[in-house]
Design an enzyme around this catalytic site. Structure first.
Site, short mmCIF file in Angstrom:
data_model
loop_
_atom_site.label_atom_id
_atom_site.label_comp_id
_atom_site.label_asym_id
_atom_site.label_seq_id
_atom_site.Cartn_x
_atom_site.Cartn_y
_atom_site.Cartn_z
N LYS A 241 -30.64 -1.24 -0.58
CA LYS A 241 -30.10 -2.53 -0.99
C LYS A 241 -28.61 -2.36 -1.25
O LYS A 241 -28.20 -1.54 -2.06
CB LYS A 241 -30.81 -3.03 -2.25
CG LYS A 241 -30.40 -4.46 -2.62
CD LYS A 241 -31.23 -4.99 -3.79
CE LYS A 241 -30.82 -6.43 -4.11
NZ LYS A 241 -31.61 -7.00 -5.25
N GLY B 207 -40.42 -7.95 -4.57
CA GLY B 207 -39.09 -8.23 -5.09
C GLY B 207 -38.08 -7.22 -4.58
O GLY B 207 -38.44 -6.08 -4.24
N THR B 208 -36.82 -7.62 -4.54
CA THR B 208 -35.83 -6.78 -3.87
C THR B 208 -35.27 -5.65 -4.72
O THR B 208 -34.69 -4.71 -4.19
CB THR B 208 -34.65 -7.64 -3.37
OG1 THR B 208 -34.01 -8.28 -4.48
CG2 THR B 208 -35.14 -8.70 -2.38
N ASP B 209 -35.42 -5.71 -6.04
CA ASP B 209 -34.78 -4.71 -6.89
C ASP B 209 -35.23 -3.29 -6.55
O ASP B 209 -34.42 -2.37 -6.49
CB ASP B 209 -35.08 -4.99 -8.37
CG ASP B 209 -34.27 -6.14 -8.92
OD1 ASP B 209 -33.44 -6.70 -8.17
OD2 ASP B 209 -34.46 -6.49 -10.10
#
Length: 314
Positions: free
Chosen positions: A145, A71-73
């Protein structure tokens, strides 16, 4: 992740591994192992310890490289931490998706394809842990990110992406840099307690009065500007440093990093350095925390911790 039939909320999908193994990419054989079907906000150090073990085993058994879907978090944090311990020439490539697999224009399949091509590319050997997203290849130590919504969610500072994925080819945009701070024997299963405090207007860090030094293995400050805090916070930070607690100061500013010499007023970087704090350079607070944690887990002393952070000096 996939959405329900109504197109609403996305949640982890138990069919992810099946989709991976059925994907065909340029004749590359994909072998899937599920480690944890959780959101990235629920990833723990013991998950990454298993990633490391499986990845090493796969490469030692002949795999050209490894792809970790994540997941990108917290993707950038997992990539950075794994890069501290990844000690194989084959690349370990981390990728994910911003859109659920069931959404129109899902970006996951393209990211997976690019990640597999990167993992199999001879040009990526020796690069350590890489992040592949939206056709770009990023070094784990530099990627962040930068958008909570865009499919172009990741960028690298200060030098930009390492490469682009052009069809089946990996086109390097810069030479492979020398890797910093590789600790192959550091234990990942459980990391020391290192909180992060964000500096701001009139913040004297009085919270530290309720966190005894013996409960802290270290402290990271997300400072203002080039790594500054309120003068009112200095007595508490000096007290921690006098008790032997390492204090690392990063900046909450997205680019530019910390300094060591620009300002010399109370609470400035010069004042903090004279008190014994360390500056994080171009590492953002989250990565500075992980570096301090893994160094402490590896039994590093003050001089080695200082030398490791100096690698990232701005």
């Amino acid at each position: 992740m996939t959405q329900g039939e109504d197109g609403g909320h996305a949640a982890p999908d138990s069919a992810a591994g099946e989709r991976l193994t059925s994907t065909l990419i340029d004749g590359i054989e994909l072998i899937a192992h599920e480690i944890a079907n959780v959101s990235s906000s629920d990833v723990r150090p013991h998950h990454l310890a298993e990633v490391l073990e499986r990845a090493r085993h796969a490469v030692d058994a002949g795999a050209a490289g490894v792809v970790l879907t994540h997941g990108t978090d917290t993707l950038e944090e997992s990539a950075f931490l794994l890069n501290r311990v990844w000690d194989r020439e084959a690349p370990l490539v981390v990728t994910g998706a911003m859109r659920p697999a069931s959404a129109p224009g899902a970006d996951g399949p393209a990211n997976l394809q690019d990640a597999a091509r990167t993992a199999a590319s001879p040009s990526a050997r020796g690069a350590g842990v890489l992040v592949v997203f939206d056709g770009h290849v990023h070094l784990a130590d530099q990627v962040s990110k930068v958008s909570s919504r865009s499919v172009a969610a990741f960028a690298s500072t200060p030098s930009g992406p390492l490469a682009i994925v052009d069809g089946a080819e990996l086109r390097l945009l810069q030479p492979l840099p020398r890797r910093a701070v590789v600790l192959p024997d550091a234990p990942l299963g459980r990391l020391p307690r290192v909180p992060t405090l964000m500096a701001g207007l009139d913040d004297d860090f009085d919270l530290l009065d309720h966190l005894p030094a013996e409960l802290l293995s270290g402290l990271v400050i997300a400072g203002v500007g080039m790594g500054h805090v309120s003068p009112a916070a200095m007595p508490r930070l000096r007290g921690l440093l006098a008790d032997g607690v390492p204090v690392v100061v990063a900046t909450r500013i997205p680019s530019g990093g910390t300094s060591t010499h620009h300002y010399a007023y109370p609470g400035s970087e010069v004042d903090l350095l004279e008190a014994g704090a360390l500056m994080a350079g171009h590492l953002p607070p989250a990565k500075a925390r992980l570096l301090l944690q893994v160094l402490l887990a590896d039994g590093a002393s003050g001089p080695r911790i200082r030398e490791s952070f100096e690698t990232y000096a701005s």
